[in-house]
Design a protein around this motif. Sequence first.
Motif, PDB file in Angstrom:
ATOM      1  N   GLU A  24       0.835  -1.208   0.000  1.00 36.51           N
ATOM      2  CA  GLU A  24       0.000   0.000   0.000  1.00 36.51           C
ATOM      3  C   GLU A  24       0.867   1.254   0.000  1.00 36.51           C
ATOM      4  O   GLU A  24       0.637   2.176  -0.779  1.00 36.51           O
ATOM      5  CB  GLU A  24      -0.925  -0.002   1.215  1.00 36.51           C
ATOM      6  CG  GLU A  24      -1.849   1.187   1.260  1.00 36.51           C
ATOM      7  CD  GLU A  24      -2.763   1.151   2.471  1.00 36.51           C
ATOM      8  OE1 GLU A  24      -3.103   2.235   2.959  1.00 36.51           O
ATOM      9  OE2 GLU A  24      -3.125   0.055   2.918  1.00 36.51           O
ATOM     10  N   VAL A  25       1.875   1.282   0.849  1.00 39.21           N
ATOM     11  CA  VAL A  25       2.777   2.441   0.914  1.00 39.21           C
ATOM     12  C   VAL A  25       3.536   2.573  -0.396  1.00 39.21           C
ATOM     13  O   VAL A  25       3.655   3.664  -0.954  1.00 39.21           O
ATOM     14  CB  VAL A  25       3.761   2.311   2.102  1.00 39.21           C
ATOM     15  CG1 VAL A  25       4.847   3.369   2.026  1.00 39.21           C
ATOM     16  CG2 VAL A  25       3.010   2.408   3.415  1.00 39.21           C
ATOM     17  N   TYR A  26       4.039   1.461  -0.936  1.00 39.33           N
ATOM     18  CA  TYR A  26       4.778   1.481  -2.189  1.00 39.33           C
ATOM     19  C   TYR A  26       3.912   2.026  -3.317  1.00 39.33           C
ATOM     20  O   TYR A  26       4.356   2.853  -4.111  1.00 39.33           O
ATOM     21  CB  TYR A  26       5.282   0.073  -2.532  1.00 39.33           C
ATOM     22  CG  TYR A  26       6.001   0.004  -3.853  1.00 39.33           C
ATOM     23  CD1 TYR A  26       7.304   0.468  -3.974  1.00 39.33           C
ATOM     24  CD2 TYR A  26       5.380  -0.503  -4.982  1.00 39.33           C
ATOM     25  CE1 TYR A  26       7.970   0.418  -5.186  1.00 39.33           C
ATOM     26  CE2 TYR A  26       6.036  -0.557  -6.198  1.00 39.33           C
ATOM     27  CZ  TYR A  26       7.332  -0.099  -6.285  1.00 39.33           C
ATOM     28  OH  TYR A  26       7.981  -0.141  -7.486  1.00 39.33           O
ATOM     29  N   THR A  27       2.670   1.583  -3.389  1.00 37.48           N
ATOM     30  CA  THR A  27       1.754   2.050  -4.428  1.00 37.48           C
ATOM     31  C   THR A  27       1.520   3.547  -4.317  1.00 37.48           C
ATOM     32  O   THR A  27       1.562   4.266  -5.317  1.00 37.48           O
ATOM     33  CB  THR A  27       0.409   1.294  -4.354  1.00 37.48           C
ATOM     34  OG1 THR A  27       0.664  -0.105  -4.499  1.00 37.48           O
ATOM     35  CG2 THR A  27      -0.541   1.749  -5.430  1.00 37.48           C
ATOM     36  N   ASN A  28       1.287   4.033  -3.109  1.00 39.21           N
ATOM     37  CA  ASN A  28       1.048   5.467  -2.913  1.00 39.21           C
ATOM     38  C   ASN A  28       2.268   6.295  -3.307  1.00 39.21           C
ATOM     39  O   ASN A  28       2.128   7.329  -3.969  1.00 39.21           O
ATOM     40  CB  ASN A  28       0.664   5.747  -1.462  1.00 39.21           C
ATOM     41  CG  ASN A  28      -0.719   5.245  -1.126  1.00 39.21           C
ATOM     42  OD1 ASN A  28      -1.543   5.033  -1.998  1.00 39.21           O
ATOM     43  ND2 ASN A  28      -0.965   5.020   0.152  1.00 39.21           N
ATOM     44  N   VAL A  29       3.440   5.853  -2.928  1.00 34.05           N
ATOM     45  CA  VAL A  29       4.659   6.597  -3.267  1.00 34.05           C
ATOM     46  C   VAL A  29       4.902   6.539  -4.773  1.00 34.05           C
ATOM     47  O   VAL A  29       5.250   7.542  -5.398  1.00 34.05           O
ATOM     48  CB  VAL A  29       5.876   6.054  -2.482  1.00 34.05           C
ATOM     49  CG1 VAL A  29       7.174   6.669  -2.981  1.00 34.05           C
ATOM     50  CG2 VAL A  29       5.696   6.313  -0.998  1.00 34.05           C
ATOM     51  N   ALA A  30       4.724   5.368  -5.372  1.00 36.92           N
ATOM     52  CA  ALA A  30       4.939   5.217  -6.813  1.00 36.92           C
ATOM     53  C   ALA A  30       3.981   6.102  -7.603  1.00 36.92           C
ATOM     54  O   ALA A  30       4.383   6.743  -8.583  1.00 36.92           O
ATOM     55  CB  ALA A  30       4.779   3.758  -7.222  1.00 36.92           C
ATOM     56  N   LEU A  31       2.736   6.170  -7.188  1.00 35.24           N
ATOM     57  CA  LEU A  31       1.767   7.020  -7.880  1.00 35.24           C
ATOM     58  C   LEU A  31       2.112   8.494  -7.714  1.00 35.24           C
ATOM     59  O   LEU A  31       1.944   9.287  -8.642  1.00 35.24           O
ATOM     60  CB  LEU A  31       0.356   6.750  -7.367  1.00 35.24           C
ATOM     61  CG  LEU A  31      -0.254   5.399  -7.762  1.00 35.24           C
ATOM     62  CD1 LEU A  31      -1.586   5.198  -7.047  1.00 35.24           C
ATOM     63  CD2 LEU A  31      -0.419   5.292  -9.258  1.00 35.24           C
ATOM     64  N   SER A  32       2.614   8.855  -6.558  1.00 37.36           N
ATOM     65  CA  SER A  32       2.981  10.254  -6.309  1.00 37.36           C
ATOM     66  C   SER A  32       4.203  10.671  -7.108  1.00 37.36           C
ATOM     67  O   SER A  32       4.297  11.810  -7.551  1.00 37.36           O
ATOM     68  CB  SER A  32       3.261  10.468  -4.819  1.00 37.36           C
ATOM     69  OG  SER A  32       2.110  10.200  -4.061  1.00 37.36           O
ATOM     70  N   ALA A  33       5.136   9.762  -7.302  1.00 40.02           N
ATOM     71  CA  ALA A  33       6.398  10.111  -7.955  1.00 40.02           C
ATOM     72  C   ALA A  33       6.402   9.870  -9.454  1.00 40.02           C
ATOM     73  O   ALA A  33       7.365  10.244 -10.135  1.00 40.02           O
ATOM     74  CB  ALA A  33       7.526   9.313  -7.320  1.00 40.02           C
ATOM     75  N   ARG A  34       5.363   9.311 -10.004  1.00 41.13           N
ATOM     76  CA  ARG A  34       5.415   8.956 -11.427  1.00 41.13           C
ATOM     77  C   ARG A  34       5.477  10.166 -12.356  1.00 41.13           C
ATOM     78  O   ARG A  34       5.897  10.035 -13.502  1.00 41.13           O
ATOM     79  CB  ARG A  34       4.244   8.060 -11.797  1.00 41.13           C
ATOM     80  CG  ARG A  34       2.900   8.742 -11.769  1.00 41.13           C
ATOM     81  CD  ARG A  34       1.810   7.780 -12.136  1.00 41.13           C
ATOM     82  NE  ARG A  34       0.521   8.423 -11.938  1.00 41.13           N
ATOM     83  CZ  ARG A  34      -0.614   7.814 -12.056  1.00 41.13           C
ATOM     84  NH1 ARG A  34      -0.639   6.542 -12.367  1.00 41.13           N
ATOM     85  NH2 ARG A  34      -1.733   8.459 -11.864  1.00 41.13           N
ATOM     86  N   ASN A  35       5.100  11.346 -11.882  1.00 38.08           N
ATOM     87  CA  ASN A  35       5.172  12.547 -12.711  1.00 38.08           C
ATOM     88  C   ASN A  35       6.527  13.235 -12.630  1.00 38.08           C
ATOM     89  O   ASN A  35       6.763  14.205 -13.337  1.00 38.08           O
ATOM     90  CB  ASN A  35       4.077  13.538 -12.308  1.00 38.08           C
ATOM     91  CG  ASN A  35       2.701  13.024 -12.656  1.00 38.08           C
ATOM     92  OD1 ASN A  35       2.524  12.307 -13.633  1.00 38.08           O
ATOM     93  ND2 ASN A  35       1.730  13.379 -11.842  1.00 38.08           N
ATOM     94  N   LEU A  36       7.401  12.756 -11.797  1.00 34.80           N
ATOM     95  CA  LEU A  36       8.730  13.338 -11.653  1.00 34.80           C
ATOM     96  C   LEU A  36       9.689  12.591 -12.570  1.00 34.80           C
ATOM     97  O   LEU A  36       9.930  11.393 -12.401  1.00 34.80           O
ATOM     98  CB  LEU A  36       9.206  13.236 -10.205  1.00 34.80           C
ATOM     99  CG  LEU A  36       8.297  13.901  -9.166  1.00 34.80           C
ATOM    100  CD1 LEU A  36       8.785  13.580  -7.770  1.00 34.80           C
ATOM    101  CD2 LEU A  36       8.215  15.393  -9.392  1.00 34.80           C
ATOM    102  N   SER A  37      10.246  13.300 -13.544  1.00 32.05           N
ATOM    103  CA  SER A  37      11.062  12.638 -14.572  1.00 32.05           C
ATOM    104  C   SER A  37      12.346  12.014 -14.013  1.00 32.05           C
ATOM    105  O   SER A  37      12.820  11.020 -14.533  1.00 32.05           O
ATOM    106  CB  SER A  37      11.399  13.616 -15.683  1.00 32.05           C
ATOM    107  OG  SER A  37      12.166  14.686 -15.172  1.00 32.05           O
ATOM    108  N   GLN A  38      12.913  12.591 -12.980  1.00 30.67           N
ATOM    109  CA  GLN A  38      14.182  12.096 -12.448  1.00 30.67           C
ATOM    110  C   GLN A  38      14.018  11.169 -11.246  1.00 30.67           C
ATOM    111  O   GLN A  38      14.997  10.775 -10.627  1.00 30.67           O
ATOM    112  CB  GLN A  38      15.069  13.278 -12.043  1.00 30.67           C
ATOM    113  CG  GLN A  38      15.424  14.209 -13.177  1.00 30.67           C
ATOM    114  CD  GLN A  38      16.262  13.505 -14.232  1.00 30.67           C
ATOM    115  OE1 GLN A  38      17.147  12.735 -13.917  1.00 30.67           O
ATOM    116  NE2 GLN A  38      15.975  13.787 -15.502  1.00 30.67           N
TER     117      GLN A  38
END
Length: 74
Positions: A24-38
């Motif tokens: 759950e935590v991994y999914t939330n972080v991954a969704l939050s960071a997917r718009n950051l190119s780096q």
Amino acid sequence: MKAYEATVAEYEKTLEEQDKVYDEVYTNVALSARNLSQADVINARDLNVYETMNADCLVITESALAAITALLTK
């Protein structure tokens, strides 16, 4: 023998609960960071030296830090 089976069942249940929290935590972080190119998002269980050394900055959640600590202190 039954006591051993009960202990194993409890241990497996605990691992399954921890996996749900990590996922759950991994999914939330991954969704939050997917718009950051780096930004790269890695699960604590998949941590490796290459990714760690090539990162300019590391952001680690408390649950990931606990998982990393548990893996390194085995």
